[in-house]
Design an enzyme around this catalytic site. Structure first.
Site, PDB file in Angstrom:
ATOM      1  N   LYS A 125       0.809  -1.224   0.000  1.00 19.01           N
ATOM      2  CA  LYS A 125       0.000   0.000   0.000  1.00 19.01           C
ATOM      3  C   LYS A 125       0.845   1.279   0.000  1.00 19.01           C
ATOM      4  O   LYS A 125       0.466   2.261  -0.625  1.00 19.01           O
ATOM      5  CB  LYS A 125      -0.989   0.009   1.166  1.00 19.01           C
ATOM      6  CG  LYS A 125      -0.430  -0.162   2.556  1.00 19.01           C
ATOM      7  CD  LYS A 125      -1.554  -0.252   3.579  1.00 19.01           C
ATOM      8  CE  LYS A 125      -1.019  -0.438   4.995  1.00 19.01           C
ATOM      9  NZ  LYS A 125      -0.372  -1.767   5.178  1.00 19.01           N
ATOM     10  N   ASN A 148      -1.265   7.329   6.262  1.00 18.29           N
ATOM     11  CA  ASN A 148      -0.397   6.416   7.003  1.00 18.29           C
ATOM     12  C   ASN A 148       1.031   6.421   6.476  1.00 18.29           C
ATOM     13  O   ASN A 148       1.898   5.752   7.004  1.00 18.29           O
ATOM     14  CB  ASN A 148      -0.976   4.987   6.928  1.00 18.29           C
ATOM     15  CG  ASN A 148      -0.365   4.054   7.950  1.00 18.29           C
ATOM     16  OD1 ASN A 148      -0.281   4.375   9.122  1.00 18.29           O
ATOM     17  ND2 ASN A 148       0.057   2.882   7.496  1.00 18.29           N
ATOM     18  N   HIS A 194      -1.572  -7.925  12.161  1.00 22.12           N
ATOM     19  CA  HIS A 194      -2.277  -7.096  13.151  1.00 22.12           C
ATOM     20  C   HIS A 194      -3.412  -7.836  13.869  1.00 22.12           C
ATOM     21  O   HIS A 194      -4.380  -7.215  14.311  1.00 22.12           O
ATOM     22  CB  HIS A 194      -2.846  -5.838  12.493  1.00 22.12           C
ATOM     23  CG  HIS A 194      -1.816  -4.941  11.908  1.00 22.12           C
ATOM     24  ND1 HIS A 194      -0.686  -4.551  12.598  1.00 22.12           N
ATOM     25  CD2 HIS A 194      -1.734  -4.363  10.674  1.00 22.12           C
ATOM     26  CE1 HIS A 194       0.040  -3.755  11.823  1.00 22.12           C
ATOM     27  NE2 HIS A 194      -0.554  -3.644  10.658  1.00 22.12           N
TER      28      HIS A 194
END
Length: 466
Positions: A125, A148, A194
């Site tokens: 990403k 981010n 995560h």
């Protein structure tokens, strides 16, 4: 900065005063909100005070006086247990949101149709975000790049028709952004990551799905089963969906065929770009990144030849397959952003052989067991950090050396690579680990490698001077 005027006159609690948290606090204050901010770090609180932000221990605050709790992305929302500020917000029945939601509300207020490309996924990403932003800027557009990656979203200029925002979104940020409705939403891929934050893979995937489900156009990588199912589901629900693949031909969408990107429409395909010779887009994983960028930019109306020219000039992303340079014939590559085995797999797949591999740090679940098929490509491995003993066992017969620290590893790897008979041996930092045992983050780890690599390059140049 984007002042958060949609919160004007409202009283807002904010917890977490790191980079994005402090930026969001400034945005809220600039927009006219009454903000009370706090952090467990005294240093962060002092920094906020110096910036003119009102601070106070939220444990003592009456949450019924707040309209919202703005939570920094890294603060636990649900797992392994909700943060105490989250519990207080739930008890007071006030909303819990994050920086992406603050920006989304301002976009909805100023111009809901202002172009916004939001990118998420487990791997790729950041490169895709940077690549899309680069292509748009090369095309002469005002592309604001952040989220981010790099610049916090509220530090970017406000949304408007003459401006395109290209935003990387983590699962943590999406979880706190119910109003995120991008012009183009991109989901790269999904693999285990995560889970300590989201509990299960199903929860993690469902959060990622939110980003593309609400987009005007969704670009979805379908090379894993979870993402492929998401593409089918959101298309059936009415979202315009463009599929991408690095592994197989498609009847519609963008796919990679060797170094070529093929655009398939109504079952027919035509080449729209060739990645051969673009060092910053080396490897099959970058073919997926480039396919996503092509699809996103096409959705905004750019012509394929304009996008292809942008691909050719992409300088690459710091810490992700970043080519530092050559020490003699030895190529030094910084892939510090590879904090898990899936990401490192992409790096190892980019080189057929003669890899002098620096790895280690704070191990993730599963370690490097999944990377065993790539071990024949490894000339030698150089182990650093607390995962060294565990990784040595997994490497087995692969030649390896315990280096403990980055400086020793870079010196040893460059020395050995220089003796290789290969035309272009590569010293590859791709740790497959978090950095927290030795560095505060992967960026600092990558910066350390870059510095040491540049020293090796300079030393090699000096040796060649007559």
């Amino acid at each position: 900065m984007t002042p958060a005027t949609s919160f004007r006159g409202k009283r807002v609690a904010l917890f977490g005063l790191g980079g994005s948290g402090l930026s969001t606090a400034k945005s809220l204050v600039a927009g006219g909100a009454d903000v009370l901010a706090w952090d467990d770090s005294e240093k962060s609180v002092e920094k906020a005070k110096a910036a003119g932000i009102a601070t106070g221990d939220l444990r003592d605050a009456d949450f019924s006086t707040f309209s919202s709790l703005v939570l920094s992305p890294g603060v636990p929302l649900t797992h392994p247990k909700p943060h105490w500020s989250v519990e207080k917000a739930h008890a007071a029945k006030i909303e819990i949101i994050g920086d992406i939601e603050v920006f989304s509300r301002e976009r909805a207020l100023l111009d809901p149709k202002a172009p916004l490309i939001a990118i998420t996924g487990t791997n790729g990403k950041s490169t895709t975000t940077a690549l899309i932003g680069h292509i748009l800027r090369q095309a002469g557009l005002d592309a604001q790049i952040g989220g981010n990656i790099g610049v916090p979203i509220t530090d970017l200029d406000p949304p408007g028709r003459g401006r395109v925002h290209v935003i990387e979104c983590s699962s943590y940020q999406i979880d706190l952004a119910p109003g995120l409705k991008p012009t183009v939403g991109v989901l790269m891929n999904l693999s285990e990551d995560h889970l300590e934050r989201h509990g299960t893979m199903e929860n993690y995937a469902a959060i990622k799905e939110r980003l593309v489900a609400k987009a005007d156009t969704a670009v979805v990588g379908i090379d894993d089963d979870l993402s492929s199912a998401i593409a089918d589901r959101i298309e059936q629900a009415g979202t315009r969906t463009v599929r991408i693949s690095q592994r197989r031909p498609l009847t519609g969408g963008i796919y990679a065929e060797g170094s070529k990107l093929i655009r398939a429409q109504s079952g027919a395909g035509g080449e729209v770009a060739d990645l051969a010779g673009i060092g910053s887009l080396r490897g099959a994983h970058n073919a997926q990144n480039a396919a996503a960028a092509m699809a996103a930019c096409l959705a905004l109306g750019l012509e394929p030849d304009v996008i292809a020219r942008g691909l050719q000039t992409f300088p690459g992303l710091a810490h992700r397959m970043e080519q530092i340079g050559h020490a003699g014939k030895v190529l030094l590559v910084n892939d510090s952003k590879a904090t898990n085995a899936d990401s490192t797999q992409q790096a190892l797949a980019s080189f057929a052989s003669d890899i002098f591999w620096i790895l280690g740090g704070k191990a993730k679940s599963g370690g490097i067991v999944s990377l065993a098929p790539f071990f024949p490509r490894i000339a030698k491995a150089y182990l650093i950090g607390e995962a060294s003993a565990e990784f040595a066992k997994t490497l087995g017969a692969v030649p390896h050396e315990f280096c403990e620290t980055m400086d020793k590893a870079v010196l040893a790897a460059t020395r050995d690579a220089a003796k290789s008979a290969a035309h272009e041996p590569v010293v590859l930092l791709s740790p497959a680990c978090a950095s927290f045992d030795q560095y505060p983050n992967f960026e600092v780890r990558g910066d350390d490698f870059r510095r040491l690599a540049q020293e090796r390059i300079k030393a090699a140049d000096t040796e060649r001077v007559p």
